[in-house]
Design a protein around this motif. Structure first.
Motif, PDB file in Angstrom:
ATOM      1  N   VAL A 100      12.423 -58.808   9.805  1.00 11.98           N
ATOM      2  CA  VAL A 100      12.797 -57.552   9.325  1.00 11.98           C
ATOM      3  C   VAL A 100      12.718 -55.463   9.562  1.00 11.98           C
ATOM      4  O   VAL A 100      12.405 -55.826  10.548  1.00 11.98           O
ATOM      5  CB  VAL A 100      12.695 -57.515   7.787  1.00 11.98           C
ATOM      6  CG1 VAL A 100      12.904 -56.876   6.999  1.00 11.98           C
ATOM      7  CG2 VAL A 100      12.524 -59.494   7.171  1.00 11.98           C
ATOM      8  N   GLY A 101      14.487 -55.779   9.574  1.00  8.68           N
ATOM      9  CA  GLY A 101      14.639 -53.524   9.783  1.00  8.68           C
ATOM     10  C   GLY A 101      14.078 -53.292   8.705  1.00  8.68           C
ATOM     11  O   GLY A 101      14.320 -53.503   7.040  1.00  8.68           O
ATOM     12  N   PRO A 112      19.075 -58.472   9.234  1.00  2.00           N
ATOM     13  CA  PRO A 112      20.427 -58.267   9.641  1.00  2.00           C
ATOM     14  C   PRO A 112      20.832 -60.096   9.670  1.00  2.00           C
ATOM     15  O   PRO A 112      19.453 -60.543  10.870  1.00  2.00           O
ATOM     16  CB  PRO A 112      21.248 -57.710  10.103  1.00  2.00           C
ATOM     17  CG  PRO A 112      19.609 -56.737  10.967  1.00  2.00           C
ATOM     18  CD  PRO A 112      17.951 -57.780  10.451  1.00  2.00           C
ATOM     19  N   THR A 113      22.010 -60.475  10.727  1.00  2.00           N
ATOM     20  CA  THR A 113      22.330 -61.379  11.896  1.00  2.00           C
ATOM     21  C   THR A 113      23.124 -60.875  12.430  1.00  2.00           C
ATOM     22  O   THR A 113      24.703 -60.570  12.270  1.00  2.00           O
ATOM     23  CB  THR A 113      22.937 -62.792  10.621  1.00  2.00           C
ATOM     24  OG1 THR A 113      21.629 -63.278   9.689  1.00  2.00           O
ATOM     25  CG2 THR A 113      23.361 -63.909  12.028  1.00  2.00           C
ATOM     26  N   LYS A 114      22.702 -60.693  14.224  1.00  2.00           N
ATOM     27  CA  LYS A 114      23.362 -59.845  14.552  1.00  2.00           C
ATOM     28  C   LYS A 114      24.105 -60.692  15.565  1.00  2.00           C
ATOM     29  O   LYS A 114      23.653 -61.640  16.247  1.00  2.00           O
ATOM     30  CB  LYS A 114      22.624 -59.230  15.681  1.00  2.00           C
ATOM     31  CG  LYS A 114      22.342 -57.922  14.317  1.00  2.00           C
ATOM     32  CD  LYS A 114      21.339 -57.015  15.174  1.00  2.00           C
ATOM     33  CE  LYS A 114      20.495 -56.287  14.419  1.00  2.00           C
ATOM     34  NZ  LYS A 114      20.991 -54.721  14.224  1.00  2.00           N
ATOM     35  N   THR A 115      25.342 -60.595  15.853  1.00  2.00           N
ATOM     36  CA  THR A 115      25.990 -61.752  16.704  1.00  2.00           C
ATOM     37  C   THR A 115      25.952 -61.078  17.819  1.00  2.00           C
ATOM     38  O   THR A 115      26.651 -60.071  18.418  1.00  2.00           O
ATOM     39  CB  THR A 115      27.572 -61.929  16.391  1.00  2.00           C
ATOM     40  OG1 THR A 115      27.877 -62.258  14.794  1.00  2.00           O
ATOM     41  CG2 THR A 115      28.759 -63.003  17.532  1.00  2.00           C
ATOM     42  N   GLU A 119      24.118 -70.828  18.848  1.00  2.00           N
ATOM     43  CA  GLU A 119      22.319 -70.870  18.742  1.00  2.00           C
ATOM     44  C   GLU A 119      22.564 -69.811  17.516  1.00  2.00           C
ATOM     45  O   GLU A 119      23.082 -68.957  18.343  1.00  2.00           O
ATOM     46  CB  GLU A 119      22.737 -70.679  19.962  1.00  2.00           C
ATOM     47  CG  GLU A 119      20.624 -70.947  20.386  1.00  2.00           C
ATOM     48  CD  GLU A 119      19.573 -70.470  21.329  1.00  2.00           C
ATOM     49  OE1 GLU A 119      18.973 -70.620  21.667  1.00  2.00           O
ATOM     50  OE2 GLU A 119      20.739 -70.111  23.082  1.00  2.00           O
ATOM     51  N   SER A 120      20.879 -70.109  17.227  1.00  2.00           N
ATOM     52  CA  SER A 120      21.032 -69.195  16.486  1.00  2.00           C
ATOM     53  C   SER A 120      19.197 -69.062  16.378  1.00  2.00           C
ATOM     54  O   SER A 120      18.815 -69.813  16.821  1.00  2.00           O
ATOM     55  CB  SER A 120      20.730 -69.858  15.030  1.00  2.00           C
ATOM     56  OG  SER A 120      22.078 -69.624  14.240  1.00  2.00           O
ATOM     57  N   ARG A 121      18.879 -67.683  16.155  1.00  2.00           N
ATOM     58  CA  ARG A 121      17.419 -67.388  16.674  1.00  2.00           C
ATOM     59  C   ARG A 121      17.006 -66.397  15.388  1.00  2.00           C
ATOM     60  O   ARG A 121      17.433 -65.692  15.159  1.00  2.00           O
ATOM     61  CB  ARG A 121      17.347 -66.785  18.325  1.00  2.00           C
ATOM     62  CG  ARG A 121      17.992 -67.009  19.374  1.00  2.00           C
ATOM     63  CD  ARG A 121      17.636 -66.325  21.035  1.00  2.00           C
ATOM     64  NE  ARG A 121      18.308 -66.980  21.197  1.00  2.00           N
ATOM     65  CZ  ARG A 121      18.326 -66.695  23.010  1.00  2.00           C
ATOM     66  NH1 ARG A 121      18.590 -64.959  22.448  1.00  2.00           N
ATOM     67  NH2 ARG A 121      18.844 -67.776  23.689  1.00  2.00           N
ATOM     68  N   GLY A 174      15.744 -55.054  14.861  1.00  2.00           N
ATOM     69  CA  GLY A 174      15.335 -56.868  14.603  1.00  2.00           C
ATOM     70  C   GLY A 174      16.499 -56.813  13.991  1.00  2.00           C
ATOM     71  O   GLY A 174      17.659 -57.539  14.578  1.00  2.00           O
ATOM     72  N   GLY A 175      15.634 -58.568  13.177  1.00  2.00           N
ATOM     73  CA  GLY A 175      17.428 -59.342  12.620  1.00  2.00           C
ATOM     74  C   GLY A 175      17.306 -60.816  13.127  1.00  2.00           C
ATOM     75  O   GLY A 175      16.603 -60.577  14.788  1.00  2.00           O
ATOM     76  N   ASN A 176      18.344 -61.013  12.109  1.00  2.00           N
ATOM     77  CA  ASN A 176      18.389 -62.921  13.636  1.00  2.00           C
ATOM     78  C   ASN A 176      19.226 -62.772  14.821  1.00  2.00           C
ATOM     79  O   ASN A 176      20.039 -60.939  14.573  1.00  2.00           O
ATOM     80  CB  ASN A 176      18.878 -63.947  12.655  1.00  2.00           C
ATOM     81  CG  ASN A 176      17.654 -63.945  11.614  1.00  2.00           C
ATOM     82  OD1 ASN A 176      16.940 -64.258  11.527  1.00  2.00           O
ATOM     83  ND2 ASN A 176      18.397 -64.310   9.988  1.00  2.00           N
ATOM     84  N   ALA A 177      19.979 -63.596  15.224  1.00  2.00           N
ATOM     85  CA  ALA A 177      21.131 -63.347  16.357  1.00  2.00           C
ATOM     86  C   ALA A 177      21.659 -64.704  16.175  1.00  2.00           C
ATOM     87  O   ALA A 177      21.634 -66.108  16.181  1.00  2.00           O
ATOM     88  CB  ALA A 177      19.988 -63.275  17.970  1.00  2.00           C
TER      89      ALA A 177
END
Length: 410
Positions: free
Chosen positions: A140-141, A88-91, A134-136, A120-123
């Motif tokens: 994987v979850g 996932p990508t979490k904002t 900004e992306s971090r 987990g996941g991207n931020a």
């Protein structure tokens, strides 16, 4: 039906109940997406096709269309354990408490049975005060659903409506097979963040998902947060997507972005509907005007955030326009409803399958008094349920445009 679905390798799950069969993430298992992008990690569902995405560089739209509202995995199995790996990508918003993780709904034979969230996941970090992002990268979850009934059943895993989600792997402790779409009508819906599901409790309880369930329809949800702007590429996506029933909810984003004046609005609606009708000349088509939103009923946009309570996790919006600007052609919700009602009435003379729904029939003044909009723009979970039930009655009820038996003739 046999006790054992066919088509996927028949190696069994381990005695400890851990899912051992890796299920290919085939397109036949994924519903509600217009396109599947193969990435280095897995599969990223999109709700707009690549051609549409290439015609707009707006970051908000790119995020919204990749948030898989209405997208779900659907399969038949007798597995009692199912695992799903996702990225996932979490904002995250600087200065605000962390937002809740996106929710995954697991339905068994149409009934909500379990829920989970992926760690987990991207931020994606947003500083609203500075206007920067900004992306971090992150890991994987895995979601694990256990204790499912030991019988052949239809399983649906609805992906979060508000969280970009890449599908990495699906596993089960028994074979899995795709479920054909045949026999159910496809409802294609386009709208704003409310249609996408903003502030709904979970992906299967957004108002379109609830209405589709009540109406016995397969949902394809093109609700795009901030993106219901009469874009020609969205109209072409609607045109080119197979559907039996179609609805377009028009107005709130045009007002709260202050994007368009009255002179441009009416021809743009005509052009949008003309394009949809090129692909679906006789399908029942509902034009739905905005729900009640007091801050914009008679005051033009744009909507602007009020950061006063952001530290406490609350964000509110206010209208920055001046009611006097209506004389200059600025749009308000009242103006939009008046224009849409008249436009549909005129077009319906030659298009008997075109219908108008006043959004205040779904959520009006009495509803606002009972269930106010928490941030002045978006409904809460209880309101999503109310709107979904009312839309189902107005659209799918006996004698209504989406009533059983009405299908596309195109």
């Amino acid at each position: 039906m046999s006790d054992q679905p066919e088509g996927i390798p028949h190696d069994r799950g381990a005695a400890d109940g851990v899912a051992r069969i890796t299920v290919p993430l085939a397109s036949e298992l994924i519903r509600g997406a217009l396109e599947l992008e193969r990435t280095a990690q897995g599969v990223l569902p999109h709700r707009l096709p690549a051609r549409a995405r290439a015609q707009c560089s707006d970051g908000q739209l790119a995020m919204a269309e990749a948030q898989p509202s209405g997208v779900r995995l659907v399969f038949r199995t007798r597995a009692t354990t199912v695992e799903l790996d996702t990225l996932p990508t979490k904002t995250r918003y600087v200065g605000a408490p962390p937002r809740p993780d996106g929710v995954y709904d697991l339905l068994v034979d149409g009934q909500l049975t379990d829920q989970g969230s992926a760690t987990g996941g991207n931020a994606f970090i947003v500083d609203m005060l500075k206007g920067t992002t900004e992306s971090r990268s992150g890991p994987v979850g895995t979601l694990r659903f256990t204790g499912l009934p030991d019988r052949v059943k239809e399983v649906e895993i609805w992906l979060p409506h508000n969280e970009v989600t890449q599908l990495v792997a699906l596993r089960a402790d028994a074979p899995v097979e795709a479920v054909p779409w045949e026999g159910r009508r496809v409802w294609l819906h386009h709208g704003s963040s409310i249609s996408q599901g903003s502030d709904a409790a979970s992906p299967s309880t957004t108002w379109p998902a609830l209405a589709a369930s009540l109406g016995g329809a397969e949902l394809v949800n093109l609700g795009l947060g901030g993106g219901a702007l009469l874009d020609p590429f969205t109209a072409r996506a609607l045109r080119d997507t197979p559907a039996d029933l179609i609805s377009v909810k028009i107005g709130i984003n045009l007002v709260n972005t202050d994007l368009m004046r009255l002179r441009a609005f009416v021809p743009a609606v005509h052009g949008f509907l003309d394009t949809v009708r090129e692909g679906h000349p006789t399908a029942p088509l509902l034009v739905v005007s905005p729900l009640l939103c007091p801050v914009h009923e008679d005051t033009p946009g744009p909507s602007v955030p009020d950061f006063g309570d952001l530290g406490a996790g609350r964000l509110r919006f206010r209208a920055e326009g001046d009611p006097a600007e209506r004389a200059e052609g600025k749009l308000t919700l009242a103006v939009v409803r008046e224009q849409l009602a008249g436009l549909v009435e005129r077009r319906a003379v030659d298009d008997p399958h075109l219908h108008y729904v006043d959004g205040r029939e779904l959520y009006g003044t009495a509803d606002f008094d009972e269930l106010p909009l928490p941030d002045q723009l978006h409904p809460d979970a209880a309101t999503h349920r109310r709107v979904g039930e009312r839309f189902a009655a107005l659209a799918f009820g006996p004698g209504r445009p989406f009533a059983a038996g009405r299908t596309r003739a195109s």
